[in-house]
Design a protein around this motif. Structure first.
Motif, mmCIF file in Angstrom:
data_model
loop_
_atom_site.group_PDB
_atom_site.id
_atom_site.type_symbol
_atom_site.label_atom_id
_atom_site.label_comp_id
_atom_site.label_asym_id
_atom_site.label_seq_id
_atom_site.Cartn_x
_atom_site.Cartn_y
_atom_site.Cartn_z
ATOM 1 N N PRO A 149 -21.353 -2.232 5.734
ATOM 2 C CA PRO A 149 -20.096 -1.484 5.869
ATOM 3 C C PRO A 149 -18.887 -2.376 6.155
ATOM 4 O O PRO A 149 -17.795 -2.096 5.701
ATOM 5 C CB PRO A 149 -20.371 -0.541 7.040
ATOM 6 N N LYS A 181 -8.643 5.919 -1.021
ATOM 7 C CA LYS A 181 -8.903 7.129 -0.239
ATOM 8 C C LYS A 181 -8.727 6.860 1.254
ATOM 9 O O LYS A 181 -8.099 7.646 1.961
ATOM 10 C CB LYS A 181 -10.324 7.628 -0.527
ATOM 11 N N GLU A 182 -9.267 5.755 1.723
ATOM 12 C CA GLU A 182 -9.156 5.413 3.142
ATOM 13 C C GLU A 182 -7.724 5.048 3.517
ATOM 14 O O GLU A 182 -7.245 5.410 4.589
ATOM 15 C CB GLU A 182 -10.097 4.237 3.487
ATOM 16 N N ARG A 183 -7.038 4.331 2.636
ATOM 17 C CA ARG A 183 -5.648 3.943 2.919
ATOM 18 C C ARG A 183 -4.725 5.165 2.935
ATOM 19 O O ARG A 183 -3.780 5.228 3.697
ATOM 20 C CB ARG A 183 -5.146 2.953 1.889
ATOM 21 N N ARG A 218 -17.476 -3.973 2.838
ATOM 22 C CA ARG A 218 -16.930 -3.117 1.791
ATOM 23 C C ARG A 218 -15.411 -3.173 1.766
ATOM 24 O O ARG A 218 -14.763 -3.287 2.800
ATOM 25 C CB ARG A 218 -17.363 -1.669 1.997
ATOM 26 N N MET A 219 -14.862 -3.052 0.571
ATOM 27 C CA MET A 219 -13.423 -3.037 0.392
ATOM 28 C C MET A 219 -12.857 -1.695 0.858
ATOM 29 O O MET A 219 -13.491 -0.654 0.675
ATOM 30 C CB MET A 219 -13.098 -3.233 -1.084
ATOM 31 N N VAL A 220 -11.683 -1.723 1.458
ATOM 32 C CA VAL A 220 -11.009 -0.485 1.854
ATOM 33 C C VAL A 220 -10.359 0.082 0.598
ATOM 34 O O VAL A 220 -9.534 -0.568 -0.041
ATOM 35 C CB VAL A 220 -9.947 -0.746 2.937
ATOM 36 N N GLY A 221 -10.735 1.301 0.238
ATOM 37 C CA GLY A 221 -10.241 1.911 -0.981
ATOM 38 C C GLY A 221 -8.993 2.741 -0.772
ATOM 39 O O GLY A 221 -8.499 2.915 0.347
ATOM 40 N N HIS A 239 0.831 -1.204 0.000
ATOM 41 C CA HIS A 239 0.000 0.000 0.000
ATOM 42 C C HIS A 239 0.866 1.254 0.000
ATOM 43 O O HIS A 239 0.576 2.223 -0.711
ATOM 44 C CB HIS A 239 -0.934 0.003 1.202
ATOM 45 N N GLN A 244 -11.344 6.631 -7.707
ATOM 46 C CA GLN A 244 -12.782 6.810 -7.460
ATOM 47 C C GLN A 244 -13.559 6.783 -8.769
ATOM 48 O O GLN A 244 -14.635 6.196 -8.841
ATOM 49 C CB GLN A 244 -13.046 8.123 -6.720
#
Length: 115
Positions: free
Chosen positions: A79, A87-89, A82-85, A19, A61
């Motif tokens: 929730p 933006k969140e990482r 859902r996959m962690v995208g 990541h 996105q």
């Protein structure tokens, strides 16, 4: 492996190497196959690095929004499912970079040597 990002103005940010590598590439750092063991974003590099990560998030996105249209008939996922995208990482690192830029401090990273 883990990468630890450091700044004098905020707490450390830990991230898996895969990541972190994607975010470092988006921020303008270049490397071949593996993330360098150490590196730095100087104060001058932070502005373009932030812009690069934000641009990568927008592209991610847009790509996700296009693929979501195909799944409109499916029930919405909970929730937790859902996959962690991206933006969140990216959020903790982006926050660190923004605060460091405001405080005129550099951001460094290094491979973590374990717990």
């Amino acid at each position: 492996m883990l990468i630890t990002f450091h700044s004098k103005v905020v707490a450390e940010v830990l991230m898996l190497t895969d990541h972190a590598g994607a975010l470092l590439l988006a921020a303008g750092k270049s490397f071949k196959d593996k993330v360098p063991e150490r590196g730095v974003f100087t104060v001058e590099q932070l502005g373009p690095a932030i812009s690069g990560i934000e641009h990568a998030i927008e592209e991610y996105q847009s790509a996700r929004d296009g693929s979501d249209e195909e799944d409109e008939d499916k029930a919405p996922a909970s929730p937790m499912a859902r996959m962690v995208g991206l933006k969140e990482r990216a959020f903790p690192l982006l926050d660190m970079m923004r605060q460091s830029l405001a405080a005129n401090a550099e951001v460094t990273w290094e491979v973590s040597r374990g717990w």
